[in-house]
Design a protein around this motif. Structure first.
Motif, PDB file in Angstrom:
ATOM      1  N   ILE A   1       0.811  -1.219   0.000  1.00 49.21           N
ATOM      2  CA  ILE A   1       0.000   0.000   0.000  1.00 49.21           C
ATOM      3  C   ILE A   1       0.846   1.272   0.000  1.00 49.21           C
ATOM      4  CG2 ILE A   1      -2.026  -1.120   0.974  1.00 49.21           C
ATOM      5  CD1 ILE A   1      -1.282   0.188   3.659  1.00 49.21           C
ATOM      6  N   MET A   2       2.121   1.179   0.375  1.00 48.67           N
ATOM      7  CA  MET A   2       2.985   2.365   0.367  1.00 48.67           C
ATOM      8  C   MET A   2       3.563   2.669  -1.011  1.00 48.67           C
ATOM      9  SD  MET A   2       6.633   1.423   2.027  1.00 48.67           S
ATOM     10  CE  MET A   2       7.742   0.270   1.265  1.00 48.67           C
ATOM     11  N   GLN A   3       3.318   1.794  -1.985  1.00 48.80           N
ATOM     12  CA  GLN A   3       3.905   2.001  -3.309  1.00 48.80           C
ATOM     13  C   GLN A   3       3.381   3.289  -3.942  1.00 48.80           C
ATOM     14  OE1 GLN A   3       6.449   0.087  -4.861  1.00 48.80           O
ATOM     15  NE2 GLN A   3       6.492  -0.468  -2.682  1.00 48.80           N
ATOM     16  N   LYS A   4       4.305   4.078  -4.455  1.00 54.02           N
ATOM     17  CA  LYS A   4       3.981   5.328  -5.141  1.00 54.02           C
ATOM     18  C   LYS A   4       4.229   5.102  -6.628  1.00 54.02           C
ATOM     19  CE  LYS A   4       5.123   8.171  -1.126  1.00 54.02           C
ATOM     20  NZ  LYS A   4       3.921   7.755  -0.507  1.00 54.02           N
ATOM     21  N   THR A   5       3.142   5.096  -7.388  1.00 58.52           N
ATOM     22  CA  THR A   5       3.245   4.810  -8.815  1.00 58.52           C
ATOM     23  C   THR A   5       2.364   5.779  -9.604  1.00 58.52           C
ATOM     24  OG1 THR A   5       1.382   3.258  -8.791  1.00 58.52           O
ATOM     25  CG2 THR A   5       3.576   2.330  -8.358  1.00 58.52           C
ATOM     26  N   ASN A   6       2.643   5.885 -10.898  1.00 60.98           N
ATOM     27  CA  ASN A   6       1.777   6.656 -11.777  1.00 60.98           C
ATOM     28  C   ASN A   6       0.901   5.712 -12.595  1.00 60.98           C
ATOM     29  OD1 ASN A   6       3.510   5.647 -13.712  1.00 60.98           O
ATOM     30  ND2 ASN A   6       4.439   7.614 -14.224  1.00 60.98           N
TER      31      ASN A   6
ATOM     32  N   LEU B   1       8.089  -0.561  -7.358  1.00 56.06           N
ATOM     33  CA  LEU B   1       7.348  -0.928  -8.561  1.00 56.06           C
ATOM     34  C   LEU B   1       7.495   0.121  -9.661  1.00 56.06           C
ATOM     35  CD1 LEU B   1       4.099  -2.471  -7.054  1.00 56.06           C
ATOM     36  CD2 LEU B   1       6.128  -3.659  -7.950  1.00 56.06           C
ATOM     37  N   GLN B   2       7.509   1.391  -9.298  1.00 51.19           N
ATOM     38  CA  GLN B   2       7.674   2.449 -10.289  1.00 51.19           C
ATOM     39  C   GLN B   2       9.016   2.304 -11.013  1.00 51.19           C
ATOM     40  OE1 GLN B   2       5.236   5.081 -11.011  1.00 51.19           O
ATOM     41  NE2 GLN B   2       6.535   4.960 -12.825  1.00 51.19           N
ATOM     42  N   LYS B   3      10.072   2.079 -10.252  1.00 48.48           N
ATOM     43  CA  LYS B   3      11.409   1.919 -10.839  1.00 48.48           C
ATOM     44  C   LYS B   3      11.455   0.712 -11.774  1.00 48.48           C
ATOM     45  CE  LYS B   3      13.819   3.700  -6.752  1.00 48.48           C
ATOM     46  NZ  LYS B   3      14.654   3.287  -5.599  1.00 48.48           N
TER      47      LYS B   3
END
Length: 162
Positions: free
Chosen positions: A32-37, A113-115
């Motif tokens: 839940i802490m993942q920051k994604t677009n 995950l974004q990376k």
């Protein structure tokens, strides 16, 4: 239909759980802490745990229904050795990419995950990527699994060195 619903899921997190109660909150917090677009989903499969794992999954699924997608079993699928667990998880994951994280593991980087998606999207010649890991024994001893930064490795080496 909301605009967000119309966006496809980019990453499905595939999380299998069996009696991971002591570790599960850390695991789910990492999702839940993942920051994604892009959109993510976490398919959290409780394989008939006999501890409080299912209760924790339910709590997170109620609090984060757009991310945590639970599957609860009444009979352990893994022990059948007939591929049922694999079929269930494959059928549930909708993302273009699959990220693996078992219920006794957790992520510490909110941009993980974004990376990884950024890399895979800009390098179509690659089919997967991985990160370094720290393995902690029940006695608290830490062991690093490290790869050279931006290196090419075989799947055999990645799995063997894990």
């Amino acid at each position: 239909m909301q605009i967000e619903d119309a966006k496809l899921i980019m990453v499905s997190i595939r999380c299998t759980v069996y009696n991971h109660e002591p570790y599960l909150r850390d695991c789910l917090e990492g999702f839940i802490m993942q920051k994604t677009n892009f959109r993510i989903e976490a398919i959290v499969h409780d394989d008939a745990s006999t501890d409080g794992s299912a209760i924790i999954i339910k709590e997170y699924a109620e609090k984060y229904p757009d991310i945590i997608k639970p599957i609860y079993e009444v009979e352990n699928q893994y022990s059948k050795h007939n591929g049922s667990l694999e079929r269930i998880m494959n059928g549930a994951c909708k993302g273009k990419y699959i990220a693996f994280c078992e219920g006794d593991d957790y992520w510490i980087d909110p941009f993980k995950l974004q990376k990884q998606v950024d890399f895979l999207e800009s390098h179509p010649e690659y089919s997967m990527c991985c990160t370094n890991a720290v393995i902690q024994s029940p006695q608290g001893e830490l062991e690093w699994t490290r790869f050279e930064e931006d290196c090419d490795i075989s799947i055999d080496k990645m799995v063997r060195d894990r």
